[in-house]
Design a protein around this motif. Sequence first.
Motif, PDB file in Angstrom:
ATOM      1  N   ASP A   1       0.828  -1.199   0.000  1.00  0.00           N
ATOM      2  CA  ASP A   1       0.000   0.000   0.000  1.00  0.00           C
ATOM      3  C   ASP A   1       0.870   1.260   0.000  1.00  0.00           C
ATOM      4  O   ASP A   1       0.489   2.284  -0.569  1.00  0.00           O
ATOM      5  N   TRP A   2       2.031   1.171   0.631  1.00  0.00           N
ATOM      6  CA  TRP A   2       2.962   2.307   0.640  1.00  0.00           C
ATOM      7  C   TRP A   2       3.400   2.644  -0.782  1.00  0.00           C
ATOM      8  O   TRP A   2       3.432   3.817  -1.174  1.00  0.00           O
ATOM      9  N   ALA A   3       3.730   1.621  -1.564  1.00  0.00           N
ATOM     10  CA  ALA A   3       4.139   1.852  -2.954  1.00  0.00           C
ATOM     11  C   ALA A   3       2.997   2.465  -3.752  1.00  0.00           C
ATOM     12  O   ALA A   3       3.214   3.388  -4.558  1.00  0.00           O
ATOM     13  N   LEU A   4       1.785   1.987  -3.542  1.00  0.00           N
ATOM     14  CA  LEU A   4       0.627   2.549  -4.232  1.00  0.00           C
ATOM     15  C   LEU A   4       0.461   4.023  -3.892  1.00  0.00           C
ATOM     16  O   LEU A   4       0.182   4.853  -4.772  1.00  0.00           O
ATOM     17  N   GLU A   5       0.677   4.358  -2.628  1.00  0.00           N
ATOM     18  CA  GLU A   5       0.568   5.755  -2.200  1.00  0.00           C
ATOM     19  C   GLU A   5       1.628   6.616  -2.872  1.00  0.00           C
ATOM     20  O   GLU A   5       1.358   7.751  -3.295  1.00  0.00           O
ATOM     21  N   GLN A   6       2.866   6.099  -2.980  1.00  0.00           N
ATOM     22  CA  GLN A   6       3.940   6.864  -3.616  1.00  0.00           C
ATOM     23  C   GLN A   6       3.626   7.151  -5.075  1.00  0.00           C
ATOM     24  O   GLN A   6       3.820   8.273  -5.561  1.00  0.00           O
ATOM     25  N   PHE A   7       3.157   6.143  -5.797  1.00  0.00           N
ATOM     26  CA  PHE A   7       2.828   6.330  -7.204  1.00  0.00           C
ATOM     27  C   PHE A   7       1.642   7.277  -7.366  1.00  0.00           C
ATOM     28  O   PHE A   7       1.641   8.138  -8.256  1.00  0.00           O
ATOM     29  N   THR A   8       0.643   7.125  -6.518  1.00  0.00           N
ATOM     30  CA  THR A   8      -0.542   7.983  -6.608  1.00  0.00           C
ATOM     31  C   THR A   8      -0.184   9.444  -6.367  1.00  0.00           C
ATOM     32  O   THR A   8      -0.652  10.344  -7.074  1.00  0.00           O
ATOM     33  N   THR A   9       0.672   9.673  -5.382  1.00  0.00           N
ATOM     34  CA  THR A   9       1.098  11.036  -5.083  1.00  0.00           C
ATOM     35  C   THR A   9       1.907  11.621  -6.238  1.00  0.00           C
ATOM     36  O   THR A   9       1.708  12.775  -6.639  1.00  0.00           O
ATOM     37  N   ARG A  10       2.827  10.832  -6.778  1.00  0.00           N
ATOM     38  CA  ARG A  10       3.709  11.316  -7.848  1.00  0.00           C
ATOM     39  C   ARG A  10       2.926  11.632  -9.118  1.00  0.00           C
ATOM     40  O   ARG A  10       3.220  12.617  -9.816  1.00  0.00           O
ATOM     41  N   TYR A  11       1.929  10.831  -9.434  1.00  0.00           N
ATOM     42  CA  TYR A  11       1.215  10.994 -10.698  1.00  0.00           C
ATOM     43  C   TYR A  11      -0.177  11.589 -10.517  1.00  0.00           C
ATOM     44  O   TYR A  11      -1.065  11.366 -11.343  1.00  0.00           O
ATOM     45  N   GLN A  12      -0.373  12.345  -9.459  1.00  0.00           N
ATOM     46  CA  GLN A  12      -1.680  12.928  -9.178  1.00  0.00           C
ATOM     47  C   GLN A  12      -2.178  13.792 -10.335  1.00  0.00           C
ATOM     48  O   GLN A  12      -3.345  13.755 -10.722  1.00  0.00           O
TER      49      GLN A  12
END
Length: 331
Positions: free
Chosen positions: A130-141
């Motif tokens: 879930d941490w990785a998903l959060e990082q990608f979501t934040t980066r590609y918002q």
Amino acid sequence: ISEYESQEKEREFSLSIKWSRNLKRRFAKNLKEPFNENLILKAAYRPYSSLYLYNSNLFIDESGSNNAIFPPQKSNKTICFSNIGARTNYVVLAVKEIADLHFGSSVDTYQQLPFYYFDESGTRSDNITDWALEQFTTRYQTELTRTARALDKPAIFHYCYAVLHDPIYRDKYALNLKRDFPRIPFYSEFWRWVDWGAALLDLHLNYEQTAPFPFTRIDTPDDRARAAGVNPKVVLRADVNNGSIRIDSETTLCDIPAIAWTYQLGNRCAIEWILDQYKEKTPKDPTIRARFNTYRFADYKETVIELIARVTTVSIETMQIVNAMRELGRD
């Protein structure tokens, strides 16, 4: 078994099995188990070449995380890639089976990262956190607001698979990839990379269902072999410069495009991996040579030709994507 007999058994065993620790110990202890047909499964032995594996904790020297990645009756998809310290060229290939430790060469070892992992009860969990998903979501918002597509864990898996095929990434970080675990950069045009990764994953996991490439086949009867009542002489040799493959003394495949030979996995291209795996080889072990050396290429000739045709298509389409990656700007 007396201590002396145990030592003798271990000594005799060590003469025929090398690079083993646990197998010798188990043999010395006279450990046994009943045959279980359910332990037979397909394994990715080399690129685009599978063999049957008896997945026994007794007979496999080091099973590693096999049961956490591919427990019985469970499906998964994984990415195999060269381990730290690899001496041959880098290899990345998705498979849906247990991969051999030396998947892409006989001298290097390989990592295998799954999409899912399973606990001892067979319960499935995501290997992407879930941490990785959060990082990608934040980066590609920003990109997410422009599309209706959901950034989920499969998208991240596809993105990573694409980046690991990126020729610019592989060239730039060649030394890093030999001494460290691969690190994934955040590229712009996220969905382009996701789509490339999904296309590559589908090609590589389902290569046996890919449309065969329509090369030219030339068959010239080997009269000498036929008169002697023997099979045609096996050749399985590629002529890259002329775009052809000599299958045996009767059959040649021609008009294979130059781009197909550029799809490299380690020190061989994908087509050459198949040619190497299907050659007739004489086992060194005298017992195996006498009792189990039953493989004859002639029995599988048409199957191998069809496999070459399918992997030729996979090679061409893979390199078309890789070449498109090379042309894309980076920021």
